[in-house]
Enzyme design. Structure first.
Site, PDB file in Angstrom:
ATOM      1  N   GLU A   1       0.813  -1.231   0.000  1.00  0.00           N
ATOM      2  CA  GLU A   1       0.000   0.000   0.000  1.00  0.00           C
ATOM      3  C   GLU A   1       0.842   1.274   0.000  1.00  0.00           C
ATOM      4  OE1 GLU A   1      -3.988  -1.334   2.326  1.00  0.00           O
ATOM      5  OE2 GLU A   1      -2.216  -1.138   3.571  1.00  0.00           O
TER       6      GLU A   1
HETATM    7  C1  ACM Z   1      -1.826  -5.482   4.050  1.00  0.00           C
HETATM    8  O1  ACM Z   1      -2.869  -5.983   4.476  1.00  0.00           O
HETATM    9  N1  ACM Z   1      -1.784  -4.192   3.746  1.00  0.00           N
HETATM   10  C2  ACM Z   1      -0.625  -6.265   3.863  1.00  0.00           C
END
Ligand code: ACM
Length: 498
Positions: free
Chosen positions: A309
């Protein structure tokens, strides 16, 4: 025909024998490897079956014999367990195998009516070498005792890795000698109004040692280059201003918690707004310092660099960064692990392990990045979010937990998936193992951990340890569901809030 005992995770082979078993009494003698005798003694105490077994006591009569040994025979972590009227023999191929045999014996003892163990022969070995749980100690800080309690729970289910998510936007949780401001300035808060905290390096060593004594290896994660807002409190010159893109504002809107401000603690649940400065050489000096200390503190092979992310980092910068950081890790003598997004980089250090956190099926395109790791000679850890993310709500009305992974993750949904069927082109031999993460945005203490983890952690354990679905008559949801009440009673007797 005699029914097979209820065990989780399902062993490779269980042969009930139609013959008298062993009556456990205060006269039963337990001998063998000291650590294994102590582990069994601990389980019996939890079960309130302190039959006086033991360590310094010579039983008077012929109450049968429990013999715990390592004989070097068989695959790593495997064991054989036999019960007949004369006693119990648990033989591990190695110390870990014996430890797992003792865990199985604990489940048998708990289920035994009036202390009568059924006559049975068990031969057991893991499917995957890596069986992990992850605890997020960044969104909410969890003290050493809580981590140890979670290690006990996981080790009892034959998990052998504990992944600690040690840093995130909300806090930095491990003291660094070379970068002391990280915990001085960036560890004081958690999500919401909850207090923060951090581990000293001695605390971390305690966790590593506690895990090792239970045959678990700690895999530390420093999440880079996103999820780094906390760094802006300590070393603002290494981080970009928060990227307040629509996806960030949407998550602020959905979850509250306020807009992130550079250099101020962030207590909300938004993701994807923070980034290290990719073109600043000081960033790599920082990353090298922090990872070198972590490598020195960590006896295990793996060092996790996050990589998920990083929505505030331009794609080309991101790819260059993760490739460079995997090489830093390799140069430190560790095997890099990264969340699957890092597969966007084509020149990761060879052998980098990818951790897939997309969905079981359809995979929404996240499978392609995961295949990169295999092409680069690495393997894959499977953590499909809609099956093994233990922080997803198990029911609609559950008081804690999140729902973004396709809604509620029922126990059935947590069970019904097959590792080798998740990602096309990633075969059994490409899979290092299975890991069940527990993110802690809504998880404040051990009772919250237990409430979310149990019983789905048992399903994850079975995905990592037990034979492939379709190859064993009891590797089914129906069998798991039938075994669960027996093992749930065992968990509760061991003091878990299951
Ligand atoms: C995640 O759940 N951002 C690895």
């Amino acid at each position: 025909m005699v029914a097979a005992p209820s065990l989780i995770p399902l062993p490779l082979s269980v042969t009930p024998v139609d013959a008298p078993g062993l009556a456990l009494t205060a006269e039963t003698e337990i001998t063998g490897e000291t650590d294994a005798v102590a582990a069994l003694h601990g389980i019996l105490l939890d079960l309130d079956l302190d039959l006086g077994f033991g360590l310094d006591r010579a039983p008077a009569g012929d109450g049968g014999h429990v013999e715990l040994s390592v004989d070097g025979d068989g695959d790593p972590e495997s064991y054989r367990l036999e019960v007949d009227a004369s006693g119990v023999r648990v033989r591990g191929a190695d110390a870990a195998g014996l430890f797992y045999g003792v865990q199985t014996l604990g489940q048998l003892v708990a289920a035994a009516d009036a202390g009568l163990l059924p006559s049975v022969r068990i031969a057991d070995a893991p499917r995957f070498a890596y069986r992990g749980v992850m605890l997020d100690v960044a969104r909410h800080f969890h003290p050493v005792e809580t981590v140890e309690a979670y290690i006990d729970r996981a080790a009892g289910l034959k998990f052998n890795h504990l992944h600690l998510h040690l840093s995130d936007d909300q806090g930095w949780r491990l003291a660094s000698a070379s970068r002391p401001l990280l915990t001085e300035r960036a560890s004081g808060t958690s999500v919401g109004d909850d207090p923060g905290g951090f581990y000293t390096q001695d605390d971390y060593r305690r966790i590593v040692a506690y895990a090792a004594a239970r045959h678990m290896t700690v895999v530390p994660e420093i999440d880079l280059p996103g999820h780094t807002h906390a760094v802006s409190l300590a070393y603002p010159e290494l981080t970009e201003q928060p990227v307040l893109a629509p996806h960030v504002l949407e998550t602020v809107e959905a979850y509250g918690g306020g807009i992130p401000t550079h250099g101020e603690p962030y207590r909300g649940l938004a993701v994807g707004f923070s980034s290290l400065r990719i073109h600043a050489e000081e960033t790599y000096a920082f990353v090298t310092d922090v990872l070198r200390e972590l490598a020195d503190l960590t006896p295990g092979h793996y060092l996790h660099i996050g990589g998920d992310e990083a929505l505030g980092t331009p794609a080309a910068d991101y790819a260059a960064f993760v490739a460079r950081v995997t090489r830093i890790v390799a140069d430190l003598g560790k095997v890099p692990v990264a969340w699957h997004e890092a597969g966007a980089a084509t020149d990761l250090a060879p052998g980098t392990v990818g951790q897939y956190w997309g969905f079981v099926t359809p995979t929404d395109g996240m499978d392609d990045k995961t295949r990169t790791f295999v092409r680069r000679g690495g393997r894959v850890i499977l953590s499909p979010a809609d099956a093994v993310y233990l922080d997803m709500k198990p029911t609609d009305d559950f008081p804690i937990g999140l729902t973004w992974a396709r809604g509620v993750t029922s126990v059935e949904r947590a069970y019904r998936w097959e590792p080798v069927e998740v990602i096309d082109g990633v075969a059994e031999a490409d899979i290092l193992g299975v890991e069940a993460p527990l993110w802690t945005e809504t998880v404040r203490d051990l009772s919250d951990i237990d409430a979310l983890a149990f019983p789905r952690i048992g399903a994850a354990a079975e995905a990592g340890w037990s034979p492939r679905t379709g190859t064993h008559p009891d590797r089914t949801w129906e069998s798991f569901r039938a075994r669960l009440p027996v093992i749930s009673r065992y968990w509760r007797r061991r003091g878990y809030g299951a």
